[in-house]
Scaffold this motif. Sequence first.
Motif, PDB file in Angstrom:
ATOM      1  N   VAL A 173       5.244  97.787  21.159  1.00 10.55           N
ATOM      2  CA  VAL A 173       4.057  96.851  20.944  1.00 10.55           C
ATOM      3  C   VAL A 173       3.688  96.615  22.266  1.00 10.55           C
ATOM      4  CG1 VAL A 173       4.994  96.089  18.596  1.00 10.55           C
ATOM      5  CG2 VAL A 173       5.337  94.939  20.641  1.00 10.55           C
ATOM      6  N   SER A 174       2.315  96.108  22.121  1.00 14.54           N
ATOM      7  CA  SER A 174       1.741  95.642  23.419  1.00 14.54           C
ATOM      8  C   SER A 174       1.443  94.128  23.543  1.00 14.54           C
ATOM      9  CB  SER A 174       0.267  96.397  23.762  1.00 14.54           C
ATOM     10  OG  SER A 174      -0.344  95.795  24.779  1.00 14.54           O
ATOM     11  N   HIS A 175       1.822  93.492  24.645  1.00 12.15           N
ATOM     12  CA  HIS A 175       1.854  91.966  24.761  1.00 12.15           C
ATOM     13  C   HIS A 175       0.664  91.767  25.657  1.00 12.15           C
ATOM     14  CE1 HIS A 175       2.611  87.869  25.888  1.00 12.15           C
ATOM     15  NE2 HIS A 175       3.296  87.720  24.697  1.00 12.15           N
ATOM     16  N   ARG A 176      -0.357  90.779  25.511  1.00  6.34           N
ATOM     17  CA  ARG A 176      -1.490  90.598  26.480  1.00  6.34           C
ATOM     18  C   ARG A 176      -1.055  89.982  27.853  1.00  6.34           C
ATOM     19  NH1 ARG A 176      -2.733  84.998  26.645  1.00  6.34           N
ATOM     20  NH2 ARG A 176      -1.567  83.729  25.251  1.00  6.34           N
ATOM     21  N   LEU A 177       0.315  89.533  28.024  1.00  9.17           N
ATOM     22  CA  LEU A 177       0.718  89.145  29.268  1.00  9.17           C
ATOM     23  C   LEU A 177       1.753  90.011  29.892  1.00  9.17           C
ATOM     24  CD1 LEU A 177       0.937  85.141  28.976  1.00  9.17           C
ATOM     25  CD2 LEU A 177      -0.747  86.509  30.041  1.00  9.17           C
ATOM     26  N   PHE A 178       2.987  90.465  29.048  1.00 14.55           N
ATOM     27  CA  PHE A 178       3.792  91.118  29.359  1.00 14.55           C
ATOM     28  C   PHE A 178       3.648  92.852  29.401  1.00 14.55           C
ATOM     29  CE2 PHE A 178       5.781  86.956  27.724  1.00 14.55           C
ATOM     30  CZ  PHE A 178       6.186  86.649  29.174  1.00 14.55           C
ATOM     31  N   GLY A 179       2.775  93.223  28.652  1.00 20.91           N
ATOM     32  CA  GLY A 179       2.225  94.667  28.621  1.00 20.91           C
ATOM     33  C   GLY A 179       3.071  95.227  27.682  1.00 20.91           C
ATOM     34  N   GLU A 180       3.599  96.383  27.772  1.00 20.54           N
ATOM     35  CA  GLU A 180       4.584  97.068  27.044  1.00 20.54           C
ATOM     36  C   GLU A 180       5.788  96.625  26.579  1.00 20.54           C
ATOM     37  OE1 GLU A 180       5.431 101.888  25.802  1.00 20.54           O
ATOM     38  OE2 GLU A 180       5.188 101.253  27.826  1.00 20.54           O
ATOM     39  N   MET A 181       6.123  96.397  25.140  1.00 16.90           N
ATOM     40  CA  MET A 181       7.162  95.844  24.914  1.00 16.90           C
ATOM     41  C   MET A 181       7.850  96.518  23.739  1.00 16.90           C
ATOM     42  SD  MET A 181       6.197  91.672  25.012  1.00 16.90           S
ATOM     43  CE  MET A 181       8.000  91.192  24.878  1.00 16.90           C
ATOM     44  N   LEU A 182       9.132  96.127  23.442  1.00 17.08           N
ATOM     45  CA  LEU A 182       9.772  96.684  22.106  1.00 17.08           C
ATOM     46  C   LEU A 182       9.862  95.686  20.899  1.00 17.08           C
ATOM     47  CD1 LEU A 182      12.503  98.386  24.131  1.00 17.08           C
ATOM     48  CD2 LEU A 182      10.596  99.590  23.345  1.00 17.08           C
ATOM     49  N   ARG A 183       9.571  95.896  19.934  1.00 14.65           N
ATOM     50  CA  ARG A 183       9.914  95.100  18.810  1.00 14.65           C
ATOM     51  C   ARG A 183      10.951  95.659  17.843  1.00 14.65           C
ATOM     52  NH1 ARG A 183       4.531  93.197  15.761  1.00 14.65           N
ATOM     53  NH2 ARG A 183       4.739  91.834  17.518  1.00 14.65           N
ATOM     54  N   MET A 184      12.017  94.658  17.911  1.00 16.74           N
ATOM     55  CA  MET A 184      13.072  95.005  17.215  1.00 16.74           C
ATOM     56  C   MET A 184      13.177  94.279  15.874  1.00 16.74           C
ATOM     57  SD  MET A 184      17.336  94.480  17.906  1.00 16.74           S
ATOM     58  CE  MET A 184      17.077  92.613  17.988  1.00 16.74           C
ATOM     59  N   MET A 185      13.044  95.082  14.832  1.00 16.03           N
ATOM     60  CA  MET A 185      12.581  94.606  13.348  1.00 16.03           C
ATOM     61  C   MET A 185      13.720  94.659  12.553  1.00 16.03           C
ATOM     62  SD  MET A 185       8.836  96.210  12.720  1.00 16.03           S
ATOM     63  CE  MET A 185       8.636  95.236  11.449  1.00 16.03           C
ATOM     64  N   LEU A 186      14.401  93.428  12.070  1.00 14.29           N
ATOM     65  CA  LEU A 186      15.452  93.502  11.198  1.00 14.29           C
ATOM     66  C   LEU A 186      15.202  93.619   9.663  1.00 14.29           C
ATOM     67  CD1 LEU A 186      17.770  90.791  12.686  1.00 14.29           C
ATOM     68  CD2 LEU A 186      17.608  93.309  13.242  1.00 14.29           C
ATOM     69  N   TYR A 205      11.699  89.998  12.972  1.00 17.64           N
ATOM     70  CA  TYR A 205      11.569  90.756  14.134  1.00 17.64           C
ATOM     71  C   TYR A 205      11.858  89.887  15.698  1.00 17.64           C
ATOM     72  CZ  TYR A 205       6.775  89.423  14.679  1.00 17.64           C
ATOM     73  OH  TYR A 205       5.611  88.816  14.448  1.00 17.64           O
ATOM     74  N   PHE A 206      11.877  90.667  16.681  1.00 20.84           N
ATOM     75  CA  PHE A 206      12.184  89.970  17.958  1.00 20.84           C
ATOM     76  C   PHE A 206      11.449  91.107  18.971  1.00 20.84           C
ATOM     77  CE2 PHE A 206      15.993  89.014  15.779  1.00 20.84           C
ATOM     78  CZ  PHE A 206      16.270  87.705  15.998  1.00 20.84           C
ATOM     79  N   ASP A 207      10.485  90.519  19.720  1.00 21.58           N
ATOM     80  CA  ASP A 207       9.863  90.938  20.793  1.00 21.58           C
ATOM     81  C   ASP A 207      10.432  90.847  21.807  1.00 21.58           C
ATOM     82  OD1 ASP A 207       7.733  91.958  18.886  1.00 21.58           O
ATOM     83  OD2 ASP A 207       6.223  90.285  19.362  1.00 21.58           O
ATOM     84  N   LEU A 208      10.829  92.215  22.715  1.00 16.37           N
ATOM     85  CA  LEU A 208      11.873  92.195  23.929  1.00 16.37           C
ATOM     86  C   LEU A 208      10.747  92.965  24.877  1.00 16.37           C
ATOM     87  CD1 LEU A 208      14.844  93.463  21.980  1.00 16.37           C
ATOM     88  CD2 LEU A 208      14.327  91.131  22.573  1.00 16.37           C
ATOM     89  N   THR A 209      10.999  92.382  26.275  1.00 17.23           N
ATOM     90  CA  THR A 209      10.717  93.341  27.467  1.00 17.23           C
ATOM     91  C   THR A 209      11.484  94.262  27.351  1.00 17.23           C
ATOM     92  OG1 THR A 209      11.834  92.237  29.020  1.00 17.23           O
ATOM     93  CG2 THR A 209       9.891  91.063  28.573  1.00 17.23           C
ATOM     94  N   LEU A 210      10.944  95.410  28.143  1.00 21.13           N
ATOM     95  CA  LEU A 210      11.659  96.509  28.254  1.00 21.13           C
ATOM     96  C   LEU A 210      13.098  96.410  28.891  1.00 21.13           C
ATOM     97  CD1 LEU A 210       8.945  98.987  29.497  1.00 21.13           C
ATOM     98  CD2 LEU A 210       9.814  98.358  27.011  1.00 21.13           C
ATOM     99  N   GLU A 211      13.163  95.238  29.965  1.00 22.85           N
ATOM    100  CA  GLU A 211      14.444  95.071  30.498  1.00 22.85           C
ATOM    101  C   GLU A 211      15.183  94.184  29.575  1.00 22.85           C
ATOM    102  OE1 GLU A 211      17.505  95.320  32.859  1.00 22.85           O
ATOM    103  OE2 GLU A 211      15.568  96.323  33.349  1.00 22.85           O
ATOM    104  N   GLU A 212      14.738  93.425  28.607  1.00 23.04           N
ATOM    105  CA  GLU A 212      15.600  92.758  27.541  1.00 23.04           C
ATOM    106  C   GLU A 212      16.055  93.636  26.522  1.00 23.04           C
ATOM    107  OE1 GLU A 212      13.114  88.465  27.584  1.00 23.04           O
ATOM    108  OE2 GLU A 212      12.528  89.957  26.391  1.00 23.04           O
ATOM    109  N   GLY A 213      15.203  94.759  26.421  1.00 25.05           N
ATOM    110  CA  GLY A 213      15.743  95.884  25.345  1.00 25.05           C
ATOM    111  C   GLY A 213      16.842  96.540  25.865  1.00 25.05           C
ATOM    112  N   ARG A 214      16.777  97.038  27.165  1.00 23.93           N
ATOM    113  CA  ARG A 214      17.809  97.543  27.915  1.00 23.93           C
ATOM    114  C   ARG A 214      18.922  96.704  27.898  1.00 23.93           C
ATOM    115  NH1 ARG A 214      13.469  99.993  30.807  1.00 23.93           N
ATOM    116  NH2 ARG A 214      13.624  98.337  32.406  1.00 23.93           N
ATOM    117  N   THR A 215      18.981  95.475  28.220  1.00 23.58           N
ATOM    118  CA  THR A 215      20.180  94.583  28.444  1.00 23.58           C
ATOM    119  C   THR A 215      20.855  94.535  26.863  1.00 23.58           C
ATOM    120  OG1 THR A 215      19.148  93.217  30.105  1.00 23.58           O
ATOM    121  CG2 THR A 215      20.833  92.119  28.769  1.00 23.58           C
TER     122      THR A 215
END
Length: 101
Positions: free
Chosen positions: A9-22, A27-37
Amino acid sequence: MDYPLVKRVSHRLFGEMLRMMLSERVYFDLTLEEGRTLSRNFTAVAFDWRRVDFLYLSPLGGDGEFSAAVRQDGVHVETADGAHHLTWDDVTELAERLAVV
């Protein structure tokens, strides 16, 4: 749609992000680094669940926090909408999808 899943997904401030949907509503919107963590954490607990009791992450891109108890049968995520059980297969799949390059 099959859950859990991860999509970009795209975030207006953080750019490209990942949405982890349960589920459709949880759902949880994560930065790419948060997703990797979270991917590394999921991989570690799937490999040896006895070493960790709890996972926690406060994502930058969303209002909700990721809070989960690690148990013998998988990971139990607590949300405002109730608990969501992730089997070890779910955890492994999420770990692979969150491990973005």
